[in-house]
Design an enzyme around this catalytic site. Structure first.
Site, short mmCIF file in Angstrom:
data_model
loop_
_atom_site.label_atom_id
_atom_site.label_comp_id
_atom_site.label_asym_id
_atom_site.label_seq_id
_atom_site.Cartn_x
_atom_site.Cartn_y
_atom_site.Cartn_z
N LEU A 115 0.82 -1.21 0.00
CA LEU A 115 0.00 0.00 0.00
C LEU A 115 0.86 1.27 0.00
O LEU A 115 0.53 2.25 -0.67
CB LEU A 115 -0.92 0.02 1.22
CG LEU A 115 -1.96 -1.10 1.32
CD1 LEU A 115 -2.65 -1.05 2.68
CD2 LEU A 115 -2.97 -0.98 0.20
N LYS A 174 15.90 -1.63 -0.80
CA LYS A 174 14.54 -1.90 -1.23
C LYS A 174 13.82 -0.60 -1.58
O LYS A 174 13.00 -0.55 -2.51
CB LYS A 174 13.78 -2.67 -0.15
CG LYS A 174 14.28 -4.09 0.06
CD LYS A 174 13.48 -4.81 1.12
CE LYS A 174 13.97 -6.24 1.33
NZ LYS A 174 13.21 -6.95 2.38
N ASP A 187 13.41 2.77 10.89
CA ASP A 187 13.13 1.48 11.52
C ASP A 187 12.30 1.74 12.77
O ASP A 187 12.82 2.10 13.82
CB ASP A 187 14.43 0.77 11.88
CG ASP A 187 14.19 -0.60 12.54
OD1 ASP A 187 13.01 -1.00 12.66
OD2 ASP A 187 15.19 -1.24 12.92
N SER A 212 -5.11 2.66 9.56
CA SER A 212 -5.66 1.68 10.50
C SER A 212 -6.42 0.62 9.72
O SER A 212 -6.00 0.23 8.63
CB SER A 212 -6.54 2.39 11.53
OG SER A 212 -6.91 1.50 12.57
N LYS A 243 -4.90 -2.05 15.90
CA LYS A 243 -5.69 -1.17 15.04
C LYS A 243 -6.72 -0.39 15.87
O LYS A 243 -6.99 0.77 15.57
CB LYS A 243 -6.38 -1.99 13.96
CG LYS A 243 -5.44 -2.69 12.99
CD LYS A 243 -4.63 -1.71 12.15
CE LYS A 243 -3.19 -1.61 12.50
NZ LYS A 243 -2.41 -0.73 11.61
N TYR A 260 -3.27 -8.05 16.28
CA TYR A 260 -3.37 -7.07 15.19
C TYR A 260 -4.63 -6.22 15.37
O TYR A 260 -4.60 -4.99 15.23
CB TYR A 260 -3.39 -7.79 13.84
CG TYR A 260 -3.52 -6.85 12.66
CD1 TYR A 260 -2.44 -6.06 12.26
CD2 TYR A 260 -4.70 -6.77 11.95
CE1 TYR A 260 -2.55 -5.20 11.17
CE2 TYR A 260 -4.82 -5.91 10.86
CZ TYR A 260 -3.75 -5.13 10.48
OH TYR A 260 -3.87 -4.27 9.41
#
Length: 348
Positions: A51, A76, A103, A184, A221, A217
């Site tokens: 994303l 990357k 990081d 979120s 959120k 997770y």
């Protein structure tokens, strides 16, 4: 003896939440972003893939003057930059994209990144906090479980550290409409957040025996939603004027990405369901850009599919307001320990 009732008896309305989720995934496609970001400086965290990469591609396509790809691995990030430049045909100014190391699993690099922004960037118009993890493994970083460390603590440490820079941009460039976007998820609707009933919710979240990937997770959120809403509420209480910085929360929907880096193979049923429901990362990335261009009416709101959407209903109750305050106070205490004077610096 009857069991003691929890202080925060939270019961998510799963039927409504799932109905909202399925409708969005199956019947709604977020609009293609068209708002110009000309002259603006934009930072997207976690932007070497998924994303974040797609959102960064849109910002470059929409003519932002300076785009910072904030990534853990610089090589990357360089690959991502090359891909963006190659895909956006009407621009040839590759120097407009910069790769900065960030990081968020560690506090010192997070603060160093914020200091670099404040020192090297004349302005900051958009900060999209997209970096996040969803691991199946128990990993402790600086004494805290890693999903909490990355998704919550250092996400908001960076946000609050750079909020003054966003405010300064509005003062120096009145035509700017700075945005702080916290990425979120609808997953905030799926947890009854048992840890909020502990005296110290973060100590409870650090108990390994209670850890499980998806519940953790979901909690991260939810904490993002609660903290952001309370932050906006407290900042509003300090001033009657319109916000200098528009702070909102965005739900990109369920997308084909590498957020889940656990490496475990999902079941056949899950793979089939994801094939039907998943958005592409390009479509999900649109939502981040739409939130970064959203009007002042999005301040403190949960953005989904390019529009304000209610958060889980219990959050609007007295229990929700109390939980929101507790989350904010306990989180801010940790952030203040990591950077003394942080609250004062944003006017709290």
């Amino acid at each position: 003896m009857a069991p003691q009732q929890p202080e925060f008896p939270i019961t998510p309305n799963l039927i409504v939440g799932l109905r909202t989720f399925f409708y969005s995934q199956l019947f709604v496609t977020p609009s293609y972003p068209e708002s110009s970001f000309a002259d603006q400086t934009v930072i997207v965290t976690g932007s070497n893939t998924g994303l974040g990469l797609e959102a960064a591609r849109h910002f470059y396509r929409l003519n932002c003057a300076r785009l910072i790809l904030a990534v853990r691995t610089v090589t990357k990030g360089q690959t991502a930059k090359e891909e963006i430049v190659k895909s956006v045909k009407h621009r040839s100014d590759a120097d407009a994209i910069e790769i900065w190391e960030l990081d968020q699993s560690s506090t010192a690099p997070t603060l160093a990144f914020a200091d670099r922004v404040k020192t090297e960037l004349p302005r900051l118009d958009v900060l999209v906090e997209n970096a996040g993890i969803n691991h199946s493994n128990w990993v402790v970083t600086e004494g805290y479980e890693q999903a909490i460390q990355v998704n919550v603590r250092n996400t908001f440490l960076l946000a609050l550290s750079l909020l003054p820079k966003l405010n300064e941009t509005k003062e120096a460039f009145p035509e700017s409409h700075p945005h702080l976007v916290i990425v979120s998820s609808e997953a905030h609707r799926l947890t009854n957040f048992p840890e909020i009933n502990a005296p110290d919710l973060y100590a409870k979240l650090n108990e390994r025996e209670a850890f499980s990937q998806q519940p953790r997770y979901q909690v991260t959120k939810l904490i993002e939603v609660l903290f952001t809403r309370e932050l906006v509420a407290r900042l509003k209480s300090k001033t009657a004027s319109a916000p200098f910085v528009i702070i909102n929360i965005v739900n990109p929907g369920l997308c084909s990405s590498n957020l889940d880096r656990s490496g475990s193979e999902p079941s056949l049923a899950v793979r089939i369901m994801r094939r039907i429901l998943d958005r592409t990362t390009e479509v999900g990335g649109r939502t981040l850009v739409l939130a970064a261009a959203a009007p002042a009416s999005s301040h403190g709101e949960f953005q989904s599919d390019g529009a304000n959407q209610d958060v889980e209903s219990w959050i609007y109750t007295d229990i929700g307001r109390q939980a929101q305050e507790k989350v904010f106070d306990q989180t801010l205490k940790i952030l203040e320990a990591r950077k003394p004077g942080l609250a004062q610096g944003i006017g709290l």
